[in-house]
Scaffold this active site. Structure first.
Site, short mmCIF file in Angstrom:
data_model
loop_
_atom_site.label_atom_id
_atom_site.label_comp_id
_atom_site.label_asym_id
_atom_site.label_seq_id
_atom_site.Cartn_x
_atom_site.Cartn_y
_atom_site.Cartn_z
N ASN A 7 0.96 -1.24 -0.06
CA ASN A 7 0.05 0.06 -0.06
C ASN A 7 0.92 1.33 -0.04
OD1 ASN A 7 -1.26 2.14 0.92
ND2 ASN A 7 -2.94 0.87 1.83
N HIS A 10 0.95 6.43 2.11
CA HIS A 10 1.85 7.09 3.02
C HIS A 10 3.00 7.70 2.34
CE1 HIS A 10 -0.92 6.75 5.87
NE2 HIS A 10 -0.82 5.42 6.05
N HIS A 43 -5.60 3.74 -1.65
CA HIS A 43 -7.06 4.06 -0.89
C HIS A 43 -7.31 5.48 -1.69
CE1 HIS A 43 -9.72 4.60 2.92
NE2 HIS A 43 -10.43 4.63 1.67
N ARG A 45 -9.27 8.19 -0.91
CA ARG A 45 -10.40 8.81 0.14
C ARG A 45 -11.37 9.73 -0.56
NH1 ARG A 45 -8.73 6.81 5.58
NH2 ARG A 45 -10.73 7.98 6.24
N GLU A 70 -8.58 0.40 -2.85
CA GLU A 70 -9.60 0.73 -1.65
C GLU A 70 -10.39 1.74 -1.58
OE1 GLU A 70 -7.28 0.96 2.06
OE2 GLU A 70 -6.32 -0.95 1.54
N THR A 101 -8.11 3.78 8.29
CA THR A 101 -9.46 2.93 8.41
C THR A 101 -9.33 2.23 9.81
OG1 THR A 101 -9.14 2.44 6.29
CG2 THR A 101 -10.74 1.23 7.07
N HIS A 190 -3.69 -4.38 7.92
CA HIS A 190 -4.05 -3.36 8.71
C HIS A 190 -3.05 -3.68 10.08
CE1 HIS A 190 -5.31 0.27 10.63
NE2 HIS A 190 -5.87 0.49 9.56
N1 PXP Z 1 -5.92 -2.96 4.43
C1 PXP Z 1 -6.98 -1.99 4.66
C2 PXP Z 1 -8.22 -2.24 4.26
C3 PXP Z 1 -6.59 -0.62 4.86
O1 PXP Z 1 -7.41 0.33 5.01
C4 PXP Z 1 -5.25 -0.36 5.20
C5 PXP Z 1 -4.76 1.05 5.50
O2 PXP Z 1 -4.67 2.01 4.54
C6 PXP Z 1 -4.17 -1.59 5.20
C7 PXP Z 1 -4.61 -2.98 4.76
C8 PXP Z 1 -2.72 -1.14 5.29
O3 PXP Z 1 -2.60 -1.14 6.81
P1 PXP Z 1 -1.21 -0.56 7.18
O4 PXP Z 1 -0.90 0.77 6.62
O5 PXP Z 1 -1.35 -0.22 8.84
O6 PXP Z 1 -0.13 -1.55 6.67
#
Ligand code: PXP
Length: 238
Positions: A7, A10, A43, A45, A70, A101, A190
């Site tokens: 992901n 960030h 994601h 948003r 996402e 999230t 997550h």
């Molecule tokens: N899965 C989902 C559905 C999320 O919303 C997020 C955060 O955007 C992640 C996974 C990844 O989480 P993390 O950034 O804590 O690894």
């Protein structure tokens, strides 16, 4: 072997902190793929606080693996998904105040999620739903016609003390097994980091891990290539 979807939200957060042109999440995605990522997650948003529409559209053109979008279950986002055509949509709950999230989608509340799933699937886009590891939620995801679930691993990752951690992990194991019994694909994500991922050793029900914050944080210090390779290596040995 489980997959790794990286992901890159960030990277966009860092860029938006200065409203600058860099760092570019597209560049991060390319490096992540070269380092072994099986997919790229972003994601988009409603408030566009990190990922921008431009990012999603460029990712679609540039990445070679698969794009996982996402998004909240809104008509605006369904329209974008139908246009961009990601390989997978993961439906997530979204509130404006949250830092990230905060929990899985509650399918008792979102009892019309089947409409969004249908709108995407009828156009050839498979759908996953991000849910807490609760049997009822998994059964509702199945009933709503989802192709996959993504198990919310945040409670486990944040649990302090062995008893709470064990309890939280047992829920993930049960959820993954129930979902597989129902023939759902199973992703997990997550809060996963270079330590918490090790708990998943031997849990073959997980198809893919979705990981952002820990990889991007490590990337800030050691580089994206190394950060992704190190996570890839840990997952290879689960
Ligand atoms: N899965 C989902 C559905 C999320 O919303 C997020 C955060 O955007 C992640 C996974 C990844 O989480 P993390 O950034 O804590 O690894």
């Amino acid at each position: 072997m489980a997959g790794l979807a990286v992901n890159i939200d960030h990277i966009a957060t860092l860029r938006e902190a200065r409203k600058a042109k860099y760092p570019d999440p597209i560049a991060a995605a390319v490096i992540a793929e070269l380092a072994g990522a099986d997919g790229i997650v972003c994601h988009l948003r409603e408030d566009r606080r990190h990922v921008q529409d431009r990012d999603v559209r460029l990712l679609r053109k540039v990445i070679q693996s698969k794009l996982i979008l996402e998004m909240a279950a809104t008509s605006e986002m369904v329209g974008i998904a139908l246009d961009v055509r990601p390989e997978l949509v993961t439906l997530v709950p979204e509130t404006r105040e949250e830092v990230t999230t905060e929990g899985g989608m509650d399918l008792i509340v979102h009892n019309n999620i089947g409409e969004t799933i249908g709108a995407l699937q009828n156009n050839g886009i498979p759908v996953s739903i991000f849910i807490d590891p609760e049997p009822e939620q998994i059964k509702l995801a199945h009933q709503a016609g989802a192709n996959m679930i993504e198990i919310h691993t945040g409670v486990f990752c944040e649990a302090t003390g062995n008893a709470k951690r064990r309890q939280a992990f047992a829920k993930i194991v049960d959820a993954a097994k129930l979902a597989k019994k129902l023939k759902l694909g199973v992703n997990a994500g997550h809060g996963l980091c270079y330590q918490t991922i090790k708990a998943f050793t031997g849990l073959s029900e997980i198809d893919e891990f979705s990981i952002g914050h820990s990889i991007v944080s490590r990337a800030a210090l050691v580089g994206m290539d190394r950060a992704v390779r190190e996570m890839r290596d840990l997952i290879n040995h689960l």
